[in-house]
Design an enzyme around this catalytic site. Sequence first.
Site, PDB file in Angstrom:
ATOM      1  N   THR A  52      -8.869 -93.117  -4.499  1.00 18.18           N
ATOM      2  CA  THR A  52      -8.699 -94.531  -5.378  1.00 18.18           C
ATOM      3  C   THR A  52      -7.229 -94.479  -6.270  1.00 18.18           C
ATOM      4  O   THR A  52      -6.605 -95.171  -6.326  1.00 18.18           O
ATOM      5  CB  THR A  52      -9.674 -95.108  -6.209  1.00 18.18           C
ATOM      6  OG1 THR A  52     -10.908 -95.231  -5.281  1.00 18.18           O
ATOM      7  CG2 THR A  52      -9.548 -96.232  -7.077  1.00 18.18           C
ATOM      8  N   ASP A 129     -15.587 -89.425  -5.171  1.00 13.33           N
ATOM      9  CA  ASP A 129     -16.899 -89.333  -4.216  1.00 13.33           C
ATOM     10  C   ASP A 129     -17.355 -87.923  -4.031  1.00 13.33           C
ATOM     11  O   ASP A 129     -18.443 -87.396  -4.321  1.00 13.33           O
ATOM     12  CB  ASP A 129     -16.913 -90.252  -3.048  1.00 13.33           C
ATOM     13  CG  ASP A 129     -16.940 -91.557  -3.459  1.00 13.33           C
ATOM     14  OD1 ASP A 129     -16.995 -92.010  -4.614  1.00 13.33           O
ATOM     15  OD2 ASP A 129     -16.621 -92.587  -2.335  1.00 13.33           O
TER      16      ASP A 129
HETATM   17  N1  ASP Z   1     -13.969 -93.639  -2.153  1.00 11.17           N
HETATM   18  C1  ASP Z   1     -13.130 -93.098  -3.206  1.00 11.17           C
HETATM   19  C2  ASP Z   1     -13.004 -91.621  -2.798  1.00 11.17           C
HETATM   20  O1  ASP Z   1     -13.802 -90.877  -3.037  1.00 11.17           O
HETATM   21  C3  ASP Z   1     -13.448 -93.323  -4.485  1.00 11.17           C
HETATM   22  C4  ASP Z   1     -12.691 -92.647  -5.530  1.00 11.17           C
HETATM   23  O2  ASP Z   1     -11.483 -92.282  -5.190  1.00 11.17           O
HETATM   24  O3  ASP Z   1     -12.975 -92.693  -6.722  1.00 11.17           O
HETATM   25  O4  ASP Z   1     -12.153 -91.277  -2.269  1.00 11.17           O
END
Ligand code: ASP
Length: 378
Positions: A52, A129
Amino acid sequence: MLSRILIRFARFLGDQYKVDILLMKRYYKTVNINSAVKGDYGSVLVIYTGGTIGMDFDKETGSLMPFDFEKIMEKVPELKRFDFQLTVLSFTRLLDSSDISVSHWLELSRIIYDFYEDYDGFVILHGTDTMAYSASALSFLLENLAKPVIFTGAQLPIGASRTDARDNLVTALEIASAKTQGQALVPEVCIYFDHLLLRGNRAKKVQNFNFTAFESANYPALAVAGIHIEYNLSLTIPPSSATFKIHQKMEDRIAIVKLFPGVNAEMLKPIFNADNVQGIVLETFGSGNAPTSSWFLNMVRDSIDQGMHILNVSQCNGGSVSQGKYITSKYLDDLGVIGAGDMTFEAAVTKMMFVLGKGLPADVIKEQLMYPLSGEKS
Ligand code: ASP
């Protein structure tokens, strides 16, 4: 592809460090952000894997898409005030961290190895994640570290107005370049997130709603960033004087068994009896307790007899596995299950992969699983 082959060839030839670096820079997209003269100031290599943090809103569609780091100065003008050299190296395919695998951990450690002499510290931008798994994996793969490797990410994209990305990135950079008497202040693999600097292999993602995404229940924060960054240096691993090296093997033929009231033999048999599973991380109750039914204990006994390694980690975030405290864990101890102490689940999984990947004799594997290798357990 050609660059990849050339990199391999250069490594095969041995002392081809410069060629290697050149080709690495060509293979990955690299951007030099800061104009500070190298040598006079510190330098940090940022490795952008995705997540993100690196997203921005597409002007036409309004959807989130990976951010072009060449434009980072527009998004984070604070970087202009840093007087150290900053290079961003971007993964060719940016990843949501759910797609991270063992090969990416080996790749990250290889990049750090190849650029180790060129930079004072490293910041890895990574999705939240699986960040705790990646930080744990790297804490094992990078041996004799004398420089900081700081993972960070964000709950909101760098292009969002209330983003936490800017603060996380700027402070992570500061920590990665912090030195005292020529030595890195925090020469270990860490996660910096929302004011807290945590040991990477002690951290866990506990929130997907608030900014406080990470916690380290069994080890205090190595630093807290407020107006100043307050380091707790008595908690950090001292810089190693031995030669830095990396490991390039991990065993991914492992399985996870999470116990729950009502678990039965039919469910677990395929895992415990699988030919290709080399090790099991067993998530138990409380301080390491498990059912005492004979089917379960026989299954554990048989698989250990056949050479399986079983690491007992608690389903509780805080506290420790203490085999023998209750009779419900004493049986496991007697059968040769290894207690993970106060290790996180993420550290236990990656440690199992790391130790089994070394191809050691069974008794040494057991010993290495039992004792701390990189500050992952007390
Ligand atoms: N789904 C994303 C990831 O882990 C969530 C984030 O970046 O915080 O890549």
